[in-house]
Design an enzyme around this catalytic site. Structure first.
Site, short mmCIF file in Angstrom:
data_model
loop_
_atom_site.label_atom_id
_atom_site.label_comp_id
_atom_site.label_asym_id
_atom_site.label_seq_id
_atom_site.Cartn_x
_atom_site.Cartn_y
_atom_site.Cartn_z
N GLN A 194 -4.36 -1.22 9.60
CA GLN A 194 -4.38 -2.57 9.02
C GLN A 194 -4.98 -3.56 10.01
OE1 GLN A 194 -3.65 -3.29 5.88
NE2 GLN A 194 -3.97 -5.47 6.07
N ASP A 213 -11.04 3.22 4.30
CA ASP A 213 -11.33 1.79 4.25
C ASP A 213 -12.84 1.54 4.19
OD1 ASP A 213 -9.38 -0.23 4.15
OD2 ASP A 213 -8.70 0.24 6.18
N LYS A 259 0.84 -1.21 0.00
CA LYS A 259 0.00 0.00 0.00
C LYS A 259 0.88 1.25 0.00
CE LYS A 259 -3.85 -2.36 2.23
NZ LYS A 259 -4.67 -2.65 3.41
#
Ligand code: GUN
Length: 294
Positions: free
Chosen positions: A97, A120, A53
């Site tokens: 994450q 997200d 990422k």
């Protein structure tokens, strides 16, 4: 029938190219999209996702603020970092994450992220907005799956889509997006999961099968009908002594056998994975535009 392979890398490159051009335009107006990345602990798969990422951000001109925290990080420390990122105007998106180490409270962490920086799409406010069809950051993997189908000419409207897996990150949001009214939607959706009695009974009726169970060989060739579209969201490490790393990546689908029956199929790696990262970049650019009234 031998399936055509949907090349996730190629579609991802195409979208990243579009985003890079958009970022160049934003920069001429003094706007640099920024992503705050938080990884807690040493989980090897999470580390490699986060590295990918960060690398993708650098490649297309997104500023990434990278934070690798030890597994011993406390809830208070993590919440303090999120609060600082919420207040930092250089950061338009925040990515924590998952999964987090067991001692941390994941729901509290997701709630702490400013919904306007929740790239997200995991904050309950954004989940709710998505379910009722309001403008929201869409979760990256489901959005990536829709984009890759749309860009490969898959007709979603009126199709029967069977999703195998009911996670908060993939199965549930994907079911919602596919059944929504609108573009890349209007499907009839069935969701199967670990307690479904005969998953094949449902998948054999599907025009589109989406495997997101997190287990190799969940979808085998006898479970799909001729000409179905097969999308594999799974990323599983299986031991392989012939590889330098000692493992190889496989999806949830028996790719070689299903390829002989499907019309379109995604590989692992090189399928959904690159799309997930791309939609994260997309949401970060969107967030930067919104923060600047564009
Ligand atoms: N873990 C697995 N997939 C994801 C994702 O899309 N976002 C985050 N934050 N964590 C994940």
């Amino acid at each position: 029938m031998t399936a055509k392979i949907i090349d996730g890398k190629e579609i991802a490159q195409q979208i990243r190219g579009e985003l890079a051009t958009e970022i160049q335009h934003l920069k001429t107006r003094g706007i640099v999209p920024g992503l705050g990345v938080i990884l807690v602990g040493e989980d090897p798969a999470s580390r490699s996702y986060v590295t990918a990422k960060e690398k993708a951000c650098h490649e297309i001109g997104i500023y990434s603020n990278d934070n690798r925290l030890p597994a011993t990080t406390t809830q208070a420390e993590l919440l303090a970092l999120i609060a600082a990122m919420n207040a930092n105007p250089k950061i338009n998106g925040i990515l924590v994450q998952l999964p987090l180490p067991k001692h941390l409270n994941e729901s509290e962490v997701l709630l702490a992220i400013d919904p306007d920086k929740d790239v997200d799409g995991f904050h309950p406010l954004n989940v709710g907005r998505m379910v009722v069809g309001e403008k929201a950051f869409l979760p990256c993997t489901p959005h990536g799956v829709l984009q890759m189908m749309a860009r490969s000419g898959v007709k979603i409207e009126g199709a029967h889509a069977v999703i195998v897996g009911r996670s908060n990150i993939v199965g549930k949001p994907l079911a919602n997006l596919l059944m929504a009214k609108g573009k890349m939607a209007n499907a009839t959706v069935t969701v199967c999961h670990t307690k479904t009695k005969d998953i094949g009974h449902y998948t054999r009726q599907a025009d589109i099968v989406i495997a997101a169970a997190g287990r190799p060989n969940t979808v085998t060739a006898d479970m799909i009908k001729d000409g179905a579209v097969v999308i594999d969201v799974g990323v599983n490490r299986v031991e392989d002594a012939s590889k330098k790393a000692g493992f190889r990546l496989v999806g949830d689908v028996d790719f070689d056998a299903c390829k002989q029956k499907a019309s379109l199929i995604t590989p692992v790696p090189g399928g959904v994975g690159p799309m997930t990262i791309t939609m994260l970049l997309y949401n970060t650019v969107e967030s930067a535009k919104r923060a600047n009234g564009l």
